[in-house]
Design an enzyme around this catalytic site. Structure first.
Site, PDB file in Angstrom:
ATOM      1  N   TYR A  66       1.560  -8.676  -5.480  1.00  0.00           N
ATOM      2  CA  TYR A  66       0.600  -8.604  -6.586  1.00  0.00           C
ATOM      3  C   TYR A  66       1.361  -8.435  -7.902  1.00  0.00           C
ATOM      4  O   TYR A  66       1.982  -7.397  -8.148  1.00  0.00           O
ATOM      5  CB  TYR A  66      -0.343  -7.429  -6.361  1.00  0.00           C
TER       6      TYR A  66
ATOM      7  N   LYS B 213      -0.120 -13.019  -5.871  1.00  0.00           N
ATOM      8  CA  LYS B 213      -1.410 -12.816  -6.526  1.00  0.00           C
ATOM      9  C   LYS B 213      -1.153 -12.414  -7.966  1.00  0.00           C
ATOM     10  O   LYS B 213      -0.388 -11.477  -8.227  1.00  0.00           O
ATOM     11  CB  LYS B 213      -2.199 -11.732  -5.788  1.00  0.00           C
TER      12      LYS B 213
END
Length: 301
Positions: free
Chosen positions: A133, A158
């Protein structure tokens, strides 16, 4: 492991005594999975990963795995200081998770080599497939993103930063230099608002916190996107997602607490949020009701 469809990020319910409401969580996950997501991401941002200790975390992941019953993959959050992040990763594996969403390290500045090492050490702690992330202090260059993507367990990136130019460079670098299946995700809060922009650079997957409380709206938007129904996309963006983002931005932390309050409005009492977040003000809950009603009206137009 290739993900597809709407990605469901459950909230973590708390009971009146402040503990994890296990039965409520199971019901929340079962209800969400029945609506048809492409994956369950438990104990992540929407699930208040920041407010859980390791034992609670493992319990939450185990309940979600059992409630999902193998119908879709279950990913669990991990992150923070390296020793603790490794414990979360190991707990996720012990609880039966299929993968990790690796959140940023503790909020210190670090060079790119340090970020790569952080991902390497935590991902090796469980050997679970890992989605990294990018947000806050975990911001990669195209070069370091390629290094991370080449790690054996890393299967995706992400983006919660929102820099389209930078993300396009990362996508191009990884696709041209990494020889394995790899997926990219739009991880901005209320990601639907930026779905058209991210799809323009080849990032089709996205998080949907709205799925927690209005799977009909979330899936309606997804179906409009995948079928090319521009008119419905624009109606939902204008009448629902844009006002929701405006409300969310009124108070820090509303990206989580508004979602949790909205789930309670569906009839499943998931309790309030833990500090440092705060529950929504009454006038904001009334505004939320109007926004949800407008979203459902936009679905029917």
């Amino acid at each position: 492991m290739q993900l597809d469809g709407v990605l469901f990020f459950p909230v973590t319910p708390f009971d009146a005594a402040g503990g994890v409401a296990v039965d409520v969580l199971a019901e929340h996950v079962k209800h969400g999975v029945a609506a048809g997501p492409g994956g369950v991401f438990v104990a992540c941002g929407t699930g208040e990963f920041n407010a859980l200790d390791v034992d609670e975390f493992e319990q939450v992941v185990k309940v979600a795995v059992e409630a999902t019953a193998g119908r879709v993959p279950v990913f669990a959050g991990a992150g923070g200081p390296v020793p603790l992040a490794k414990r979360f990763a190991a707990a996720a594996k012990s609880a039966g998770a299929d993968g990790l969403l690796l959140l940023p390290p503790y909020l210190v500045s670090s060079p790119q080599a340090g970020l790569v090492r952080f991902v390497e050490e935590v991902s090796q702690a469980s050997n679970l497939p890992t989605i990294v992330y990018q947000r806050n202090n975990a911001v990669f260059t195209p070069e370091s993103a390629v290094q991370v993507a080449c790690l054996p367990n890393v299967i995706g990136l992400k983006d919660g930063l929102g820099d389209i130019d930078q993300m396009q460079r990362i996508v191009l670098a990884i696709r041209s230099q990494v020889d394995k299946p790899f997926q990219f995700f739009n991880g901005l809060p209320t990601a639907e608002l930026t779905v058209p922009a991210y799809r323009g650079i080849g990032v089709d997957l996205y998080s949907s916190a709205v799925f927690c409380f209005a799977p009909d709206i979330s899936l309606g938007f997804y179906n409009a996107v995948t079928s090319g129904d521009t008119a419905k996309i624009n109606r939902l963006l204008t009448d629902f997602y844009w006002p929701l983002v405006e409300l969310r931005d009124k108070v820090p932390g509303y990206a989580v607490s508004l979602v949790k309050a909205a789930v309670t409005k569906t009839g499943l009492d998931v309790g309030g949020v833990r500090p440092p977040l705060v529950d929504p003000a009454p006038e904001h809950l009334e505004e939320l009701d109007r926004i949800i009603a407008a979203g459902r009206a936009a679905l029917e137009d």
